[in-house]
Scaffold this motif. Structure first.
Motif, mmCIF file in Angstrom:
data_model
loop_
_atom_site.group_PDB
_atom_site.id
_atom_site.type_symbol
_atom_site.label_atom_id
_atom_site.label_comp_id
_atom_site.label_asym_id
_atom_site.label_seq_id
_atom_site.Cartn_x
_atom_site.Cartn_y
_atom_site.Cartn_z
ATOM 1 N N GLU A 67 29.641 35.635 34.045
ATOM 2 C CA GLU A 67 30.344 36.697 33.336
ATOM 3 C C GLU A 67 31.058 36.052 32.144
ATOM 4 O O GLU A 67 31.382 34.862 32.171
ATOM 5 C CB GLU A 67 31.362 37.371 34.257
ATOM 6 C CG GLU A 67 30.763 38.242 35.340
ATOM 7 C CD GLU A 67 30.240 39.561 34.820
ATOM 8 O OE1 GLU A 67 30.642 39.964 33.697
ATOM 9 O OE2 GLU A 67 29.429 40.196 35.505
ATOM 10 N N GLN A 68 31.317 36.839 31.103
ATOM 11 C CA GLN A 68 31.930 36.294 29.900
ATOM 12 C C GLN A 68 33.264 35.626 30.219
ATOM 13 O O GLN A 68 34.124 36.211 30.873
ATOM 14 C CB GLN A 68 32.143 37.391 28.857
ATOM 15 C CG GLN A 68 32.644 36.871 27.509
ATOM 16 C CD GLN A 68 32.697 37.963 26.460
ATOM 17 O OE1 GLN A 68 32.496 39.131 26.760
ATOM 18 N NE2 GLN A 68 32.960 37.585 25.225
ATOM 19 N N SER A 110 38.532 40.231 36.874
ATOM 20 C CA SER A 110 38.945 41.063 35.749
ATOM 21 C C SER A 110 37.775 41.351 34.807
ATOM 22 O O SER A 110 36.873 40.532 34.639
ATOM 23 C CB SER A 110 40.064 40.367 34.959
ATOM 24 O OG SER A 110 39.594 39.144 34.404
ATOM 25 N N ASN A 111 37.785 42.556 34.244
ATOM 26 C CA ASN A 111 36.838 42.944 33.197
ATOM 27 C C ASN A 111 35.378 42.850 33.620
ATOM 28 O O ASN A 111 34.507 42.487 32.818
ATOM 29 C CB ASN A 111 37.068 42.101 31.933
ATOM 30 C CG ASN A 111 38.489 42.231 31.399
ATOM 31 O OD1 ASN A 111 39.020 43.334 31.307
ATOM 32 N ND2 ASN A 111 39.101 41.100 31.066
ATOM 33 N N PRO A 113 32.375 45.235 34.989
ATOM 34 C CA PRO A 113 32.046 46.658 35.160
ATOM 35 C C PRO A 113 31.845 47.030 36.626
ATOM 36 O O PRO A 113 31.136 46.348 37.371
ATOM 37 C CB PRO A 113 30.741 46.815 34.378
ATOM 38 C CG PRO A 113 30.795 45.724 33.348
ATOM 39 C CD PRO A 113 31.478 44.571 34.023
#
Length: 212
Positions: A67-68, A110-111, A113
Motif C-alpha cells: 500500500e502507498q 490508515s487510508n 479502501p
C-alpha cells in the motif's frame, strides 16, 4: 493455511521480521507455564517475507505489492486442527502474546479502501483495549481481513474434478498431524525437541540459471 498480507508502518519491515523470528522461537520453546499445545495445533511450515514501502518484488505479479507509504509483511503458515484453537494456543502463552502484540503495534490500517482503521476488529482497537489476550476474537478477524487463503480448508490427497472449489489445498500425507507424530512415533521428542535443536544443517540447493 494462513496467507497474510499485512500492511505495516513504513520503515518497520526489519523490526517486523525480527519480531516474527522471535515469535517463532518462543513458539518452539514453549517456556511459559501451562500445557504444551503443540500436539494439537502444530505448525508444519511457516514463511515470513517483507517488502519495503513503495517498492515492488522482482516478479511481475501485482499481488505482492505495498500500500502507498506502507511496508508489507507476508506470513504463510500451514497448521493442524481448527483455525481458532491454532490461533488461541498462541494467545494463551504470555511470551508469544508479546510478539503478536508487536505485530499489531506495527500494523498501519490508515487510508486503505474498505478498511476502518478504528473499527472493532482493527489493530488500533486491539492496542487500546488490552492487546491480543483481551481481544482474541477481534485478533482473529483482524487477520482474516488480510488473509488470501481460507483458514478452514483442510488438506486433501485427491479432489474430484467435478467438486473443485477455490482454493485447493493439497496434502501429501493427509491426516498425518504433528500430534500423531509426537504421540505414536518412537523417539518423537527427537523430531520436535524442546528447546529446539540449533545444530541442524539443511542441504543447499543450486539456483537455476534462467535466460532473461
Amino acid at each position: 493455511m494462513l496467507f497474510l498480507f499485512l500492511p505495516i508502518t513504513k520503515g518497520t519491515w526489519k523490526q517486523a521480521l525480527a519480531g516474527v523470528h522471535e515469535l517463532q522461537q518462543q513458539t518452539l520453546q514453549v517456556s511459559d507455564p501451562g500445557p504444551d499445545l503443540r500436539a494439537s495445533t502444530g505448525v508444519h511450515f511457516f514463511l515470513f517475507y517483507a517488502l519495503p514501502a513503495n517498492t515492488r518484488p522482482p516478479i511481475h505479479v501485482t499481488s505482492f505489492q505495498t500500500e502507498q507509504n506502507k511496508d508489507l509483511l507476508v506470513v504463510q503458515a500451514i497448521y493442524d486442527a481448527d483455525f481458532a484453537p491454532y490461533i488461541g494456543s498462541f494467545v494463551q502463552q504470555p511470551e508469544i502474546a508479546k510478539g503478536l502484540n508487536l505485530i499489531v503495534k506495527l500494523l498501519d490500517e490508515s487510508n486503505i479502501p474498505g478498511i476502518d482503521p478504528d473499527g472493532p476488529n482493527s489493530a488500533n482497537f486491539i492496542k487500546k483495549n488490552g492487546g491480543v489476550v483481551a481481544n482474541p476474537d477481534a485478533f482473529n478477524c483482524l487477520l482474516m481481513k488480510y488473509n488470501f487463503a481460507n483458514p478452514v480448508v483442510p488438506g486433501v490427497a485427491y479432489v474430484d474434478p467435478k467438486a473443485i472449489k477455490n482454493p485447493i489445498f493439497g496434502a501429501t500425507f493427509p491426516g498425518l498431524t504433528v500430534g500423531k507424530i509426537l504421540q505414536y512415533y518412537p523417539n518423537a521428542n527427537q523430531l520436535w525437541p524442546s528447546p529446539p535443536a540449533t545444530n541442524v544443517v539443511f542441504g543447499k540447493s543450486v539456483q537455476p540459471q534462467c535466460n532473461p
